[in-house]
Design a protein around this motif. Sequence first.
Motif, PDB file in Angstrom:
ATOM      1  N   ASP A 136       0.854  -1.211  -0.118  1.00 10.46           N
ATOM      2  CA  ASP A 136       0.046  -0.037  -0.028  1.00 10.46           C
ATOM      3  C   ASP A 136       0.835   1.290   0.037  1.00 10.46           C
ATOM      4  O   ASP A 136       0.606   2.432  -0.083  1.00 10.46           O
ATOM      5  CB  ASP A 136      -1.009  -0.082   1.289  1.00 10.46           C
ATOM      6  CG  ASP A 136      -2.041  -0.949   1.208  1.00 10.46           C
ATOM      7  OD1 ASP A 136      -2.492  -1.450  -0.133  1.00 10.46           O
ATOM      8  OD2 ASP A 136      -2.488  -1.464   2.078  1.00 10.46           O
ATOM      9  N   LEU A 137       2.209   1.274   0.293  1.00  9.63           N
ATOM     10  CA  LEU A 137       3.210   2.283   0.392  1.00  9.63           C
ATOM     11  C   LEU A 137       3.311   3.074  -1.153  1.00  9.63           C
ATOM     12  O   LEU A 137       3.352   2.256  -2.155  1.00  9.63           O
ATOM     13  CB  LEU A 137       4.496   1.781   0.736  1.00  9.63           C
ATOM     14  CG  LEU A 137       4.688   1.529   1.932  1.00  9.63           C
ATOM     15  CD1 LEU A 137       5.877   0.760   2.450  1.00  9.63           C
ATOM     16  CD2 LEU A 137       4.352   2.681   3.090  1.00  9.63           C
ATOM     17  N   GLN A 138       3.069   4.258  -1.135  1.00 10.34           N
ATOM     18  CA  GLN A 138       3.045   5.003  -2.402  1.00 10.34           C
ATOM     19  C   GLN A 138       4.461   5.461  -2.468  1.00 10.34           C
ATOM     20  O   GLN A 138       4.984   6.301  -2.044  1.00 10.34           O
ATOM     21  CB  GLN A 138       2.098   6.452  -2.248  1.00 10.34           C
ATOM     22  CG  GLN A 138       0.902   5.865  -2.067  1.00 10.34           C
ATOM     23  CD  GLN A 138      -0.239   7.226  -1.835  1.00 10.34           C
ATOM     24  OE1 GLN A 138      -0.164   8.144  -2.544  1.00 10.34           O
ATOM     25  NE2 GLN A 138      -1.303   6.859  -0.794  1.00 10.34           N
ATOM     26  N   LEU A 139       5.311   4.985  -3.343  1.00 14.12           N
ATOM     27  CA  LEU A 139       6.687   5.107  -3.644  1.00 14.12           C
ATOM     28  C   LEU A 139       6.855   5.356  -5.157  1.00 14.12           C
ATOM     29  O   LEU A 139       8.280   5.514  -5.419  1.00 14.12           O
ATOM     30  CB  LEU A 139       7.436   3.738  -3.343  1.00 14.12           C
ATOM     31  CG  LEU A 139       7.233   3.397  -1.979  1.00 14.12           C
ATOM     32  CD1 LEU A 139       7.912   2.098  -1.955  1.00 14.12           C
ATOM     33  CD2 LEU A 139       7.380   4.009  -0.809  1.00 14.12           C
TER      34      LEU A 139
ATOM     35  N   VAL B  21       4.470  17.698  -2.137  1.00 16.37           N
ATOM     36  CA  VAL B  21       3.906  18.889  -1.257  1.00 16.37           C
ATOM     37  C   VAL B  21       5.425  19.350  -0.503  1.00 16.37           C
ATOM     38  O   VAL B  21       6.305  18.426  -0.065  1.00 16.37           O
ATOM     39  CB  VAL B  21       2.867  18.634  -0.283  1.00 16.37           C
ATOM     40  CG1 VAL B  21       1.683  18.505  -1.076  1.00 16.37           C
ATOM     41  CG2 VAL B  21       3.192  17.494   0.608  1.00 16.37           C
ATOM     42  N   THR B  22       5.321  20.677  -0.071  1.00 18.92           N
ATOM     43  CA  THR B  22       6.547  21.076   0.627  1.00 18.92           C
ATOM     44  C   THR B  22       6.160  21.574   1.803  1.00 18.92           C
ATOM     45  O   THR B  22       5.141  21.814   2.250  1.00 18.92           O
ATOM     46  CB  THR B  22       7.180  22.146  -0.382  1.00 18.92           C
ATOM     47  OG1 THR B  22       6.157  23.283  -0.317  1.00 18.92           O
ATOM     48  CG2 THR B  22       7.608  22.027  -1.538  1.00 18.92           C
ATOM     49  N   SER B  23       7.345  21.501   2.908  1.00 14.93           N
ATOM     50  CA  SER B  23       6.955  21.712   4.321  1.00 14.93           C
ATOM     51  C   SER B  23       6.927  23.313   4.407  1.00 14.93           C
ATOM     52  O   SER B  23       6.532  23.677   5.474  1.00 14.93           O
ATOM     53  CB  SER B  23       8.133  21.459   5.095  1.00 14.93           C
ATOM     54  OG  SER B  23       9.357  21.736   4.798  1.00 14.93           O
TER      55      SER B  23
ATOM     56  N   GLY C  94       3.388  11.109  -1.566  1.00 11.42           N
ATOM     57  CA  GLY C  94       3.024   9.775  -0.924  1.00 11.42           C
ATOM     58  C   GLY C  94       3.969   9.456   0.154  1.00 11.42           C
ATOM     59  O   GLY C  94       3.856  10.033   1.255  1.00 11.42           O
ATOM     60  N   ASP C  95       4.540   8.289   0.153  1.00  7.51           N
ATOM     61  CA  ASP C  95       5.343   8.019   1.286  1.00  7.51           C
ATOM     62  C   ASP C  95       7.040   8.033   1.189  1.00  7.51           C
ATOM     63  O   ASP C  95       7.646   7.427   1.778  1.00  7.51           O
ATOM     64  CB  ASP C  95       5.051   6.505   1.489  1.00  7.51           C
ATOM     65  CG  ASP C  95       3.803   6.286   2.012  1.00  7.51           C
ATOM     66  OD1 ASP C  95       3.339   6.797   3.106  1.00  7.51           O
ATOM     67  OD2 ASP C  95       3.154   5.661   1.359  1.00  7.51           O
TER      68      ASP C  95
END
Length: 467
Positions: free
Chosen positions: A31-34, A85-87, A107-108
């Motif tokens: 399920d990890l989005q890599l 996305v960026t922090s 994702g992950d």
Amino acid sequence: MKSMINKISLLLLGFTILFVLPGCSDDNKSDLQLDGDTWLTVLELDDNYQGIIDRTTKTVTVAVPERYQTDAMKVTAIEASEGAVTSIQPGDMVNFSFPQVIKVSNGDVFLDFTVQIKHDEAKIISFKLNDTYAGVIDQTNHTITVRVPGTVDVRNLVPVITTSEDALVTPASGQAVDFTDPVDFKVTYNTASAVYKVTVIPTDAPSAVYVGLAASMDQLNAEEKEAATWMLNNIANSQYISFEDVQAGRIDLSECKLMWWHLHIDGGIDTMDKFDKAAPQAVNALVRMKELYNDGMNLLLTRYATYYAAKLGATKDGNNPNNCWGQSEESGEIAGGPWNFFIAGHESHPIYQNLIMNSGENDKVYTCDAGYRITNSTAQWHIGSDWGGYDNNDVWREKTGGVDLGYGGDGAIVVWEYLPEETKGGIVCIGSGCYDWYAFGVDASGDKYHGNVGRMTENAINYLMSK
């Protein structure tokens, strides 16, 4: 038979668990989005200043004018890979007076990019005359002092100059100059400019020396070079010499009353064997150094140089500090608050005078404030009946012959001295992790307490030279 049935049951149970474990879908995919990219592609600050992004080092460099304020810069544009996305977001106000990290997530997966501000610089980084005599550069006051032997003709010396990137300097490097009187050298680059006043001093017999492992001061590591530069700028008639110079008798030490050695080793050392391997030049010069010490030479030994007191025969039991460690310059920790060591009972000692003290805490010496990058390189004496061989301070004094002057939070001895005895000189040792000259990637010029490092050092030098 019952045992065989139990084994078959356990085997079937194992197969069942494998098929019902959570986290795996029916098509046997995680399920990890890599799959997404996590590159930072655009960074703009204050509308005008674009970041140069280096994917290899995961760094972003933003060039700004020489005196530009960076403690509250607005992120006017920031972009990353599709779906990432960026922090930090557009419109955020960020303090870029020290390196900041932007995390890009998709994702992950994620990548961290370190943002560093680069002000326009017009600096002289190194200065030599006739490619032999190194100048001592004071970047705060823009002065350079070069000491040369009295036999050198100062009317015709050729400077070899290294500047900050792309800066221009006049008079130019390689052009012969008359240094009978001080000479101004102007450095320029974009919005930055500076004038360095260069003074050449003929001298043969120094009053105090900084002794190091390197053949020249320019070859010292950043921590040691910062300390040596401070000394030559602040202690009258002082000079840098190497242990090889001492061993070979190249320097006239007839007027010298003090030697200072500040030894930094990334990652620290914790045994005398490691000291010997790290400082073979000092070990090779030991015979001559013992002669000087036994004839009255005073020594200031700081950080891992404190091991040398045992080599010189100053300690009664022949031991070196028994509790030592350290970090590396580039990965040193950022102080979350002021760092200090304790001096209760020794507040009136000469080395602790005229320091900047925290209100109501005269029993503590502060050496840096929050935001300083410190390696916490420590060479101290553990005191206690649990281990180390010194049950209490009285036992330590009796066995080592030392006098304790400063303490860590756990009661360890971090500053101490060996008093002059008969013809021998005195030795002051500073092994506290708080005693630190160089902060990688951090401007310590505005640090409230960091000046105490220099003031305490000057006090120690004056104290020893007065003996």
